[in-house]
Design a protein around this motif. Structure first.
Motif, PDB file in Angstrom:
ATOM      1  N   LEU A  31      31.476  70.931  41.192  1.00 41.50           N
ATOM      2  CA  LEU A  31      31.058  72.288  40.827  1.00 41.50           C
ATOM      3  C   LEU A  31      29.911  72.773  41.701  1.00 41.50           C
ATOM      4  N   LEU A  32      28.933  71.906  41.961  1.00 44.91           N
ATOM      5  CA  LEU A  32      27.794  72.323  42.779  1.00 44.91           C
ATOM      6  C   LEU A  32      28.221  72.653  44.206  1.00 44.91           C
ATOM      7  N   ALA A  33      29.276  72.010  44.690  1.00 49.10           N
ATOM      8  CA  ALA A  33      29.788  72.364  46.012  1.00 49.10           C
ATOM      9  C   ALA A  33      30.608  73.645  45.981  1.00 49.10           C
ATOM     10  N   LEU A  34      31.355  73.869  44.899  1.00 46.11           N
ATOM     11  CA  LEU A  34      32.205  75.057  44.810  1.00 46.11           C
ATOM     12  C   LEU A  34      31.427  76.338  44.545  1.00 46.11           C
ATOM     13  N   VAL A  35      30.285  76.231  43.871  1.00 37.42           N
ATOM     14  CA  VAL A  35      29.682  77.421  43.276  1.00 37.42           C
ATOM     15  C   VAL A  35      29.289  78.469  44.314  1.00 37.42           C
ATOM     16  N   ASP A  36      28.842  78.048  45.493  1.00 38.61           N
ATOM     17  CA  ASP A  36      28.439  79.037  46.498  1.00 38.61           C
ATOM     18  C   ASP A  36      29.623  79.643  47.241  1.00 38.61           C
ATOM     19  N   GLY A  37      30.833  79.135  46.966  1.00 37.56           N
ATOM     20  CA  GLY A  37      32.012  79.721  47.586  1.00 37.56           C
ATOM     21  C   GLY A  37      32.806  80.598  46.657  1.00 37.56           C
ATOM     22  N   CYS A  38      32.211  80.972  45.525  1.00 36.63           N
ATOM     23  CA  CYS A  38      32.965  81.680  44.487  1.00 36.63           C
ATOM     24  C   CYS A  38      33.236  83.144  44.796  1.00 36.63           C
ATOM     25  N   ASP A  39      32.804  83.630  45.969  1.00 34.23           N
ATOM     26  CA  ASP A  39      33.244  84.957  46.372  1.00 34.23           C
ATOM     27  C   ASP A  39      34.721  84.949  46.754  1.00 34.23           C
ATOM     28  N   ASP A  40      35.289  83.774  46.983  1.00 40.49           N
ATOM     29  CA  ASP A  40      36.729  83.597  47.182  1.00 40.49           C
ATOM     30  C   ASP A  40      37.373  83.419  45.808  1.00 40.49           C
ATOM     31  N   PRO A  41      38.289  84.298  45.395  1.00 41.66           N
ATOM     32  CA  PRO A  41      38.873  84.193  44.052  1.00 41.66           C
ATOM     33  C   PRO A  41      39.513  82.841  43.760  1.00 41.66           C
ATOM     34  N   ALA A  42      40.112  82.216  44.777  1.00 45.51           N
ATOM     35  CA  ALA A  42      40.736  80.915  44.552  1.00 45.51           C
ATOM     36  C   ALA A  42      39.683  79.858  44.226  1.00 45.51           C
ATOM     37  N   VAL A  43      38.548  79.909  44.918  1.00 44.58           N
ATOM     38  CA  VAL A  43      37.469  78.964  44.651  1.00 44.58           C
ATOM     39  C   VAL A  43      36.854  79.244  43.288  1.00 44.58           C
ATOM     40  N   ALA A  44      36.642  80.523  42.973  1.00 42.76           N
ATOM     41  CA  ALA A  44      36.103  80.882  41.657  1.00 42.76           C
ATOM     42  C   ALA A  44      37.019  80.395  40.543  1.00 42.76           C
ATOM     43  N   GLY A  45      38.331  80.550  40.721  1.00 41.59           N
ATOM     44  CA  GLY A  45      39.264  80.075  39.714  1.00 41.59           C
ATOM     45  C   GLY A  45      39.199  78.578  39.539  1.00 41.59           C
ATOM     46  N   ALA A  46      39.113  77.852  40.666  1.00 39.22           N
ATOM     47  CA  ALA A  46      39.001  76.395  40.587  1.00 39.22           C
ATOM     48  C   ALA A  46      37.706  75.986  39.895  1.00 39.22           C
ATOM     49  N   ALA A  47      36.595  76.647  40.229  1.00 38.51           N
ATOM     50  CA  ALA A  47      35.315  76.318  39.602  1.00 38.51           C
ATOM     51  C   ALA A  47      35.378  76.543  38.096  1.00 38.51           C
ATOM     52  N   GLY A  48      35.984  77.637  37.673  1.00 34.54           N
ATOM     53  CA  GLY A  48      36.116  77.898  36.247  1.00 34.54           C
ATOM     54  C   GLY A  48      36.934  76.838  35.536  1.00 34.54           C
ATOM     55  N   ARG A  49      38.014  76.381  36.178  1.00 32.21           N
ATOM     56  CA  ARG A  49      38.846  75.353  35.548  1.00 32.21           C
ATOM     57  C   ARG A  49      38.125  74.015  35.473  1.00 32.21           C
ATOM     58  N   VAL A  50      37.381  73.669  36.524  1.00 33.31           N
ATOM     59  CA  VAL A  50      36.612  72.421  36.488  1.00 33.31           C
ATOM     60  C   VAL A  50      35.553  72.486  35.391  1.00 33.31           C
ATOM     61  N   ALA A  51      34.878  73.622  35.278  1.00 24.48           N
ATOM     62  CA  ALA A  51      33.868  73.782  34.228  1.00 24.48           C
ATOM     63  C   ALA A  51      34.494  73.660  32.845  1.00 24.48           C
ATOM     64  N   ASP A  52      35.641  74.299  32.638  1.00 25.64           N
ATOM     65  CA  ASP A  52      36.310  74.197  31.339  1.00 25.64           C
ATOM     66  C   ASP A  52      36.710  72.752  31.045  1.00 25.64           C
TER      67      ASP A  52
END
Length: 398
Positions: free
Chosen positions: A139-160
């Motif tokens: 998550l800490l690696a993904l979070v700064d790339g969340c302007d990309d919808p695919a990365v944001a979606g992945a981050a949300g699923r990992v968090a859930d």
């Protein structure tokens, strides 16, 4: 401090090995490109030095190695400190300080690949949850790339997924490093447990505008406040629940102690200001004061000078507190710790380095390491920043 840091990076360069694309480093004789002990960690230490006004010659060679790994599609895992997410973190930090567009593009490529693998990872019931090798670190690696919808979606699923495996225990909300019921112990600290998972959930909750994730982080942090021990008047979360015979009850480093836990309280104080987070920050600082580090009170008590478990990690968090508050005592305290680290410097023909100490080993002085978390790159990065104390943090969580 800056002169010592420069000589430390010279030593790091002297122990490098030729690797595809640039220079690499080894851990126990094996090539290692990770954030903990390898090339990504060396690049991160160089990034701190560049941000503070130094220019380690070895930095571009480490950057070239990581870019080569990305373009070659090398085989690494998805743990933050040993795999691809750490490569992305180091390249992104370097790009942020130097303006290196090639490094930034390589980091974005890595994050896109990691995000694409997340559905398969989340189907693995044996995956880890922690910062070092598990979902919280990803998550800490993904979070700064969340302007990309695919990365944001992945981050949300990992968090859930992390929320779904939380343990709602009588003593609070926690995470096992391994979520399987067979894994008995909880490690509430930052590297392998509750404090780190809560931090990661709060970060991604802020980024995605998901207050539900921040709510979960708040619940976990409240339980950390309640768990804090007062050994000799200080404060730290337990090292392990239930405790193991023969192990200390508390630890004071970034990995398991107040040096890491304070970052969770500081983040929540920024997101949801409340007097209890300020009390948590103060409790962590009080615990560090009362611990009497860097004194070696007994064999094995404080034998480490590095970022993960030792003095440099404490010095770094004090420097961050100085920047956050302007309190000159935080800066003076960090400098006192630096004086102790400098007194333990090993001088070689190539430069300077440090050795950690293991009182149960023969000989007890461990071989010097080049990497960030247990070695010279992390110490040198801190010393460089201490020489330019108004330099902003390269990473808020490390």
């Amino acid at each position: 401090m800056g002169d010592v840091a420069g000589r430390a990076f010279a030593w790091i360069e002297s122990v490098a090995v030729d690797a595809g694309g640039g220079l690499g480093w080894t851990e126990a004789g094996r090539p290692d490109d990770g954030l903990y002990a390898g090339t990504a960690g060396v690049l991160l230490g160089c990034t701190e030095a560049v941000a503070a006004g130094l220019a380690p010659r070895v930095g571009p060679a480490a950057r070239d190695r990581l870019v080569h790994l990305v373009t070659a599609g090398a085989q690494l895992d998805d743990g933050l400190f040993e795999g691809w997410p750490g490569v992305a973190v180091a390249l992104r930090a370097w790009a942020g300080v130097t303006g290196d567009d090639t490094a930034r593009t390589a980091a974005e490529t890595v994050i896109g690949r990691v995000a694409a693998r997340m559905p398969a990872r989340l189907g693995d019931p044996g995956r880890c949850t922690d910062i070092i090798s598990g979902d919280a670190g990803i998550l800490l690696a993904l979070v700064d790339g969340c302007d990309d919808p695919a990365v944001a979606g992945a981050a949300g699923r990992v968090a859930d997924g992390l929320v779904a495996v939380a343990l709602d225990r009588p003593d609070g909300l926690h995470w096992r490093m391994d979520p399987s019921p067979a894994y008995e112990h909880l490690l509430p600290g930052f590297s392998h447990g509750t404090a780190g998972v809560a931090y990661a959930l709060a970060r991604v909750g802020e980024t995605l505008g998901r207050t539900d994730l921040i709510d979960v982080a708040v619940r976990a942090a409240d339980d950390l406040l309640a768990l804090g021990h007062q050994p000799g008047g200080g404060w730290a979360v337990p090292l392990m629940i239930p405790p193991k015979p023969g192990r200390p009850t508390v630890n004071f480093g970034w990995c398991h102690g107040p040096t890491g836990t304070i970052r969770t309280f500081a983040l929540l104080d920024a997101l949801r200001p409340d007097p209890r987070w300020r009390r948590g920050i103060d409790a962590c600082l009080r615990g560090l004061r009362d611990s009497r580090i860097p004194e070696r009170l007994y064999p094995g008590y404080w034998d480490n000078v590095a970022r993960c478990c030792g003095t440099a990690g404490v010095g770094q968090v004090l420097l961050d507190r100085y920047r956050a508050t302007g309190d000159p005592e935080m800066l003076a305290w960090s400098r006192r710790l630096a004086d102790d680290v400098l007194a333990r410097t090993l001088t070689t023909p190539a430069g300077v380095t440090w050795s950690n100490f293991e009182h149960t080993a023969t000989p007890p002085d461990l071989p010097p390491e080049a990497g960030f978390m247990q070695g010279t790159a992390g110490i040198a990065g801190w010393l460089a920043r201490l020489d330019a104390p108004h330099t902003g943090p390269v990473l808020d969580w490390l």
